[in-house]
Scaffold this motif. Structure first.
Motif, short mmCIF file in Angstrom:
data_model
loop_
_atom_site.label_atom_id
_atom_site.label_comp_id
_atom_site.label_asym_id
_atom_site.label_seq_id
_atom_site.Cartn_x
_atom_site.Cartn_y
_atom_site.Cartn_z
N LEU A 70 0.83 -1.21 0.00
CA LEU A 70 0.00 0.00 0.00
C LEU A 70 0.87 1.26 0.00
CD1 LEU A 70 -2.77 1.41 0.27
CD2 LEU A 70 -2.53 1.16 2.76
N THR A 71 1.93 1.25 0.81
CA THR A 71 2.81 2.41 0.89
C THR A 71 3.51 2.67 -0.44
OG1 THR A 71 3.18 1.92 3.23
CG2 THR A 71 4.71 3.45 2.18
N ILE A 72 3.99 1.60 -1.08
CA ILE A 72 4.65 1.75 -2.38
C ILE A 72 3.66 2.24 -3.43
CG2 ILE A 72 5.78 0.48 -4.26
CD1 ILE A 72 7.07 -1.28 -2.17
N ALA A 73 2.42 1.77 -3.36
CA ALA A 73 1.41 2.22 -4.31
C ALA A 73 1.14 3.72 -4.15
CB ALA A 73 0.11 1.43 -4.12
N VAL A 74 1.04 4.19 -2.90
CA VAL A 74 0.84 5.62 -2.66
C VAL A 74 2.05 6.42 -3.13
CG1 VAL A 74 0.50 7.38 -0.89
CG2 VAL A 74 -0.73 5.21 -0.74
N GLY A 75 3.25 5.90 -2.85
CA GLY A 75 4.46 6.57 -3.31
C GLY A 75 4.53 6.66 -4.82
N SER A 76 4.09 5.61 -5.50
CA SER A 76 4.09 5.62 -6.97
C SER A 76 3.11 6.65 -7.51
CB SER A 76 3.73 4.23 -7.51
OG SER A 76 4.69 3.27 -7.11
N LEU A 77 1.97 6.81 -6.84
CA LEU A 77 1.01 7.83 -7.26
C LEU A 77 1.60 9.24 -7.10
CD1 LEU A 77 -2.34 6.43 -5.81
CD2 LEU A 77 -1.63 6.49 -8.20
N LEU A 78 2.31 9.46 -5.99
CA LEU A 78 2.95 10.75 -5.80
C LEU A 78 4.06 10.98 -6.83
CD1 LEU A 78 3.17 10.94 -1.90
CD2 LEU A 78 1.68 12.26 -3.41
N CYS A 79 4.72 9.91 -7.23
CA CYS A 79 5.77 10.03 -8.23
C CYS A 79 5.22 10.45 -9.59
CB CYS A 79 6.53 8.71 -8.38
SG CYS A 79 7.87 8.52 -7.17
N ILE A 80 3.91 10.25 -9.81
CA ILE A 80 3.32 10.73 -11.05
C ILE A 80 3.47 12.24 -11.15
CG2 ILE A 80 1.15 10.98 -12.33
CD1 ILE A 80 0.29 8.28 -11.22
N ILE A 227 10.87 6.67 1.91
CA ILE A 227 11.58 5.65 1.13
C ILE A 227 10.79 5.28 -0.12
CG2 ILE A 227 12.50 3.31 1.13
CD1 ILE A 227 12.98 3.56 4.10
N ALA A 228 9.48 5.11 0.04
CA ALA A 228 8.66 4.67 -1.08
C ALA A 228 8.68 5.64 -2.25
CB ALA A 228 7.22 4.46 -0.61
N LEU A 229 8.84 6.94 -1.98
CA LEU A 229 8.89 7.93 -3.04
C LEU A 229 10.05 7.68 -3.99
CD1 LEU A 229 8.02 11.31 -1.26
CD2 LEU A 229 6.81 10.29 -3.19
N PHE A 230 11.10 7.08 -3.46
CA PHE A 230 12.30 6.88 -4.28
C PHE A 230 12.46 5.44 -4.76
CE2 PHE A 230 13.25 10.32 -1.20
CZ PHE A 230 13.22 11.37 -2.11
N VAL A 231 11.46 4.59 -4.51
CA VAL A 231 11.52 3.22 -4.99
C VAL A 231 11.58 3.18 -6.51
CG1 VAL A 231 10.15 1.11 -5.24
CG2 VAL A 231 10.48 2.10 -2.98
N THR A 232 10.82 4.06 -7.16
CA THR A 232 10.83 4.11 -8.62
C THR A 232 11.68 5.26 -9.14
OG1 THR A 232 8.79 5.42 -8.57
CG2 THR A 232 8.57 3.04 -8.85
N GLN A 233 12.48 5.89 -8.25
CA GLN A 233 13.33 6.99 -8.67
C GLN A 233 14.33 6.50 -9.72
OE1 GLN A 233 16.83 7.67 -8.00
NE2 GLN A 233 16.70 9.66 -8.97
N GLY A 234 14.56 7.30 -10.72
CA GLY A 234 15.44 6.91 -11.82
C GLY A 234 14.86 7.27 -13.17
N PHE A 235 13.53 7.50 -13.21
CA PHE A 235 12.93 7.88 -14.49
C PHE A 235 13.44 9.24 -14.97
CE2 PHE A 235 9.92 8.89 -11.04
CZ PHE A 235 9.82 10.26 -11.17
N SER A 236 14.08 10.01 -14.05
CA SER A 236 14.65 11.30 -14.44
C SER A 236 15.81 11.14 -15.41
CB SER A 236 15.13 12.05 -13.20
OG SER A 236 16.10 11.31 -12.49
N THR A 237 16.36 9.92 -15.54
CA THR A 237 17.44 9.68 -16.49
C THR A 237 17.04 10.08 -17.89
OG1 THR A 237 18.28 7.86 -15.14
CG2 THR A 237 18.98 7.91 -17.42
N SER A 263 8.25 0.45 -14.34
CA SER A 263 9.01 0.14 -13.13
C SER A 263 8.09 -0.06 -11.93
CB SER A 263 10.03 1.24 -12.84
OG SER A 263 9.40 2.50 -12.71
N ALA A 264 7.01 0.72 -11.85
CA ALA A 264 6.06 0.55 -10.75
C ALA A 264 5.43 -0.84 -10.78
CB ALA A 264 4.98 1.63 -10.81
N VAL A 265 5.09 -1.32 -11.97
CA VAL A 265 4.50 -2.65 -12.10
C VAL A 265 5.51 -3.73 -11.74
CG1 VAL A 265 3.59 -4.33 -13.76
CG2 VAL A 265 2.79 -1.96 -13.81
N ILE A 266 6.75 -3.59 -12.25
CA ILE A 266 7.79 -4.60 -11.99
C ILE A 266 8.07 -4.73 -10.49
CG2 ILE A 266 10.23 -5.16 -12.33
CD1 ILE A 266 10.05 -3.90 -15.09
N ILE A 267 7.96 -3.63 -9.76
CA ILE A 267 8.24 -3.66 -8.32
C ILE A 267 7.00 -4.02 -7.51
CG2 ILE A 267 8.91 -2.25 -6.34
CD1 ILE A 267 10.66 -0.62 -8.30
#
Length: 473
Positions: A70-80, A227-237, A263-267
């Motif tokens: 749940l936390t990673i899902a919320v973090g992924s939404l914020l990463c949008i 931490i969850a906000l940066f789980v998918t961090q890297g798309f800035s590349t 990346s969100a799906v893979i994780i």
């Protein structure tokens, strides 16, 4: 931040600075050689979803238990919101300078300089920290010293970074396939050995001391977002590669958003499978994913998954060296340093890569593998947060003046999304350790002093952020 970017005025420059002005043929440009597929392969490789799954996620399981997904899902939404900012700014200012080029152009040269300094900290620290994790996942085959293994990975990544970018896209693509396979194996085995229903994903439980079950509070979930906000961090590349992308006005946004989604799906899918498949709450909280895979199958499968993770780390090293060398190259082209340094850093090799900048990222990174990086890793967390915060501020300023009419991808729900992002990242900064904030603040203060004493007095010939003229509308 009020010192905005201005065009070069050669006649106004002091006589002593005349030799430092750009050559008549203009700033050197990187070759456009990759499209959405190549850019996505490189960018997802920088996210390293498999290494994130095996290295970062176990820490979340230890504190959040069944609330991890749940936390990673919320973090992924914020990463949008973060991805939208990068997509708009990356298509508006397609430069190898990445964040600093975007922020300099939109929020002023001082703000851009501070973003560059923060990104430089990340450039030098993150790759060796990740590289040292290789030894843990090679353990089923060979036992290596973590520092020696990390140094070897950094040197290998440096050699790969000297090659043509198109070749690197295919090299990292092959490694990425193995990485996705490892994540898929974990997901399939977890779902096949489910011990609990889907309702457990919101049961908010974690194993406590003495075999007791503790409740995961809403405040713990909010804290976990750091931490969850940066789980998918890297798309800035994708933004750093925008200068080497064909048709960047269109392809940068596609690459950023596609990378975040993939990346969100893979994780997230394997995390859900692990939550459902763990034999009990204590095993889930322990976070030993490799041990769970071996229990669900056999030691051979566990070894295969570990080796795939090791390859994912090597893959990430290659992409990070490529990305980070572009930052140094762009800073020299934009005259951030004394002219002899600029001339060296802006040199391109036979494959079109900035070879000196690549060496200056990779070789020191190998040396840093022999240094205790706990404090530096904390500084990196503060640096990344501060960098995102300034990018969000630039996104708020992206539709004023002439930029309002420049052809670019535009985010929906502007300006609400950048405002939300600024609020979240400000909160994340308040959760960092005081010592890390002080170290980063000291480095930022020194960078500001360099700006005040060297760059600002030479504003007509120093820190001249450029955007390639051939960026296609």
């Amino acid at each position: 931040m009020t010192d905005t970017l201005r065009p070069v005025q050669p006649s106004a420059a002091p006589a002593a600075e005349a030799p430092d002005l750009p050559a008549p043929d203009g700033p050197r440009k990187l070759k456009r050689s990759i499209g959405v597929v190549g850019g996505t392969l490189l960018t997802i490789s920088c996210v390293t979803p498999a290494s994130t799954l095996f290295v970062v996620v176990p820490d979340l399981f230890s504190t959040l238990g069944t609330a991890t997904a749940l936390t990673i899902a919320v973090g992924s939404l914020l990463c949008i919101a973060v991805a939208f900012c990068y997509s708009e700014l990356g298509t508006l200012i397609p430069s190898a300078g990445g964040e600093y080029a975007m922020v300099s152009t939109l929020a002023g040269r001082l703000a851009g300089w501070l973003v560059f300094v923060l990104s430089l900290l990340v450039v030098m620290i993150v790759p060796p920290v990740i590289a040292m994790g290789t030894a843990d996942y090679l353990a089923p085959v060979v036992h290596l010293n973590p520092s020696m293994a990390g140094a070897g990975v950094m040197l290998l990544a440096t050699l790969a970074g000297l090659l043509d970018l198109r070749a690197n896209a295919w090299i990292t693509g092959v490694f990425l396939v193995l990485e996705v396979v490892a994540a898929a194996v974990v997901a399939v085995l977890g779902f096949a050995h489910s011990e609990r229903g889907a309702g457990s994903l919101v049961s908010m439980e974690v194993a406590g001391q003495g075999g007791h079950t503790d409740t995961v509070t809403a405040m713990l979930v909010v804290s976990g977002l750091a931490i969850a906000l940066f789980v998918t961090q890297g798309f800035s590349t994708a933004v750093y590669l925008s200068e080497e992308m064909e048709n960047p006005r269109r392809n940068v946004a596609r690459t950023v958003l596609a990378t975040l989604a993939i990346s969100a799906v893979i994780i997230l899918v394997p995390v859900i499978a692990i939550t459902l498949g763990a034999s009990d709450l204590a095993e889930l909280t322990g976070g030993d994913i490799s041990g769970m895979v071996a229990a669900w199958s056999n030691s051979a499968v566990g070894t295969f998954v570990s080796l795939c993770v090791a390859l994912a780390i090597i893959n990430a090293g290659i992409v990070m060296v490529i990305q980070n060398s572009r930052v140094l190259f762009a800073s020299a082209r934009d005259k951030a340093w004394p002219e002899p340094v600029n001339n060296v850093l802006s040199r391109l090799g036979r494959f079109g890569s900035p070879w000196v900048a690549t060496l200056l990222v990779g070789v020191p990174g190998a040396v840093l593998c022999f240094v205790d990086l706990d404090t530096l890793y904390g500084i990196t967390g503060v640096s990344v947060t501060g960098m995102y915060l300034l990018v969000a501020v630039a996104a708020l300023l992206a539709r004023r003046g002439s930029h309002a009419h420049t052809p670019a991808w535009r985010m929906p729900l502007w300006p609400a999304l950048p405002v939300l992002l600024i609020a979240v990242l400000a909160y994340v900064l308040t959760q960092q350790e005081t010592s890390h904030l002080l170290w980063t603040g000291g480095i930022t203060a020194a960078a500001t002093l360099y700006w005040a004493l060297y760059l600002r007095p030479r504003r007509e010939s120093r820190w001249l952020v450029t955007v390639p003229e051939d960026a296609q509308a």
